[in-house]
Design a protein around this motif. Structure first.
Motif, short mmCIF file in Angstrom:
data_model
loop_
_atom_site.label_atom_id
_atom_site.label_comp_id
_atom_site.label_asym_id
_atom_site.label_seq_id
_atom_site.Cartn_x
_atom_site.Cartn_y
_atom_site.Cartn_z
N GLY A 11 -32.25 -9.91 -45.67
CA GLY A 11 -33.17 -10.19 -44.56
C GLY A 11 -32.83 -11.42 -43.75
O GLY A 11 -33.67 -11.92 -42.98
N GLU A 56 -37.06 -9.27 -40.59
CA GLU A 56 -38.20 -10.01 -40.06
C GLU A 56 -39.34 -9.09 -39.63
O GLU A 56 -39.92 -9.22 -38.56
N GLY A 57 -39.63 -8.13 -40.50
CA GLY A 57 -40.77 -7.26 -40.26
C GLY A 57 -40.50 -6.06 -39.38
O GLY A 57 -41.39 -5.22 -39.19
N ASP A 58 -39.30 -5.93 -38.83
CA ASP A 58 -38.95 -4.80 -37.98
C ASP A 58 -37.76 -4.04 -38.58
O ASP A 58 -37.05 -4.55 -39.44
N ARG A 59 -37.56 -2.83 -38.07
CA ARG A 59 -36.40 -2.05 -38.45
C ARG A 59 -35.30 -2.26 -37.43
O ARG A 59 -35.50 -2.10 -36.23
N GLU A 113 -34.51 -3.48 -42.75
CA GLU A 113 -35.67 -4.31 -42.39
C GLU A 113 -35.21 -5.74 -42.11
O GLU A 113 -34.47 -6.34 -42.91
#
Length: 311
Positions: free
Chosen positions: A300, A257-260, A255
């Protein structure tokens, strides 16, 4: 003299045959006037009739010419409709509907028997409407064709570059976020001295990367008193010279910043706020010489990157 004729006066017995009477003269003059007037009227009516007849013939020729012109224009318009090539279902359906309207209009034109100026204007207006619609469809189709060609070219061009371009965009967004969060930036663990080594299946260095069966990314996690100590998971992304991300068949991701985001390899380490040397392995084959792009992520955040030329 009167006496010699024994009192006889011939003027008393003379008949008045040679002198016309006033009423008779008036009647004759009246008939003459009527005849003259009728003659003038007859001449005028004859001239008017022949003039109208000639004008009608001229009008008929003009109407016929207008009719032929409308049919010719409509025929060309129908051919233009048939020549249009379109794969868009919505536009194709609308185009077929307008083509049927053109067919119906041509049938009406051929069956029309009562031609006049109003009918000519009506048909010209309908043909003009179809021509305007055709030009609109041509513009839409040209725009779609231009867009399709552009998309195809971009697809071919970006197929090998999309991963690298996305990475650069992510890096740009990341840098912008870092500028707005000074405190968090200060606590980020940074990676330095990033290197890439080509190894054989016994983990021995090889001079040519094409002979390698695995790669090792070496780096140092820098000391940072503001960072929280403990176990840290570091992800590495290796992008080949061709612009492809090196990864396994399972395409693992993490993950960010909110994405995979997919990665090449990862490793968990115990970080205690001191410099820590780390090596992460990526097993594969078929490597090619050129510049490799290395990116490291932890908690992250992007913690370092480098470009390494491999022979």
């Amino acid at each position: 003299m009167r006496e010699n004729n024994m009192g006889y006066d011939p003027s008393e017995f003379e008949e008045d045959y040679g002198t016309p009477q006033p009423d008779t003269d008036k009647s004759i003059r009246g008939y003459r006037i009527v005849i003259i007037i009728l003659s003038v009227i007859l001449v005028a009516l004859s001239a008017l009739y022949f003039g109208m007849h000639r004008q009608q013939m001229l009008d008929n020729r003009l109407l016929q010419a207008d009719r032929d012109s409308i049919q010719s224009n409509l025929g060309q318009l129908m051919a233009d409709f048939d020549n249009l090539q379109i794969t868009n279902d919505t536009i194709s359906a609308s185009l077929n509907f307008e083509r049927e309207r053109a067919d119906s209009l041509m049938t009406r034109l051929r069956k029309e028997r009562s031609w006049n100026l109003a009918k000519i204007k009506q048909y010209e207006k309908e043909v003009g409407t179809l021509r305007t619609l055709l030009h609109g469809y041509i513009k839409q189709i040209d725009s779609l064709n231009t867009l399709n060609k552009k998309l195809i070219q971009e697809n071919v061009s970006f197929r090998k570059e999309i991963t690298s371009a996305q990475l650069r965009a992510d890096m740009a967004e990341e840098k912008a976020a870092e500028l707005n969060n000074k405190v968090r930036v200060g606590s980020v663990i940074r990676a330095r001295d990033i290197r890439l080594a080509a190894l054989n299946d016994k983990s021995k260095p090889v001079s040519r990367i094409k002979n390698a069966s695995r790669l090792r990314v070496d780096f140092v996690l820098s000391a940072n008193d503001l960072a929280a100590p403990g176990e840290k998971t570091v992800y590495v992304r290796i992008t080949s010279p061709d612009g492809y991300l090196l990864t396994t068949d399972s395409t693992p991701s993490f993950e960010f910043e909110g994405d995979r985001m997919p990665y090449s390899a990862m490793r968990s380490v115990d970080y205690q706020n001191q410099d820590l040397e780390v090596g992460i392995y990526f097993n594969s084959s078929g490597f090619t010489p050129g510049t490799y792009y290395i990116q490291l992520y932890c908690e992250g955040r992007a913690i370092g990157s480098a470009e390494v030329l491999m022979k």
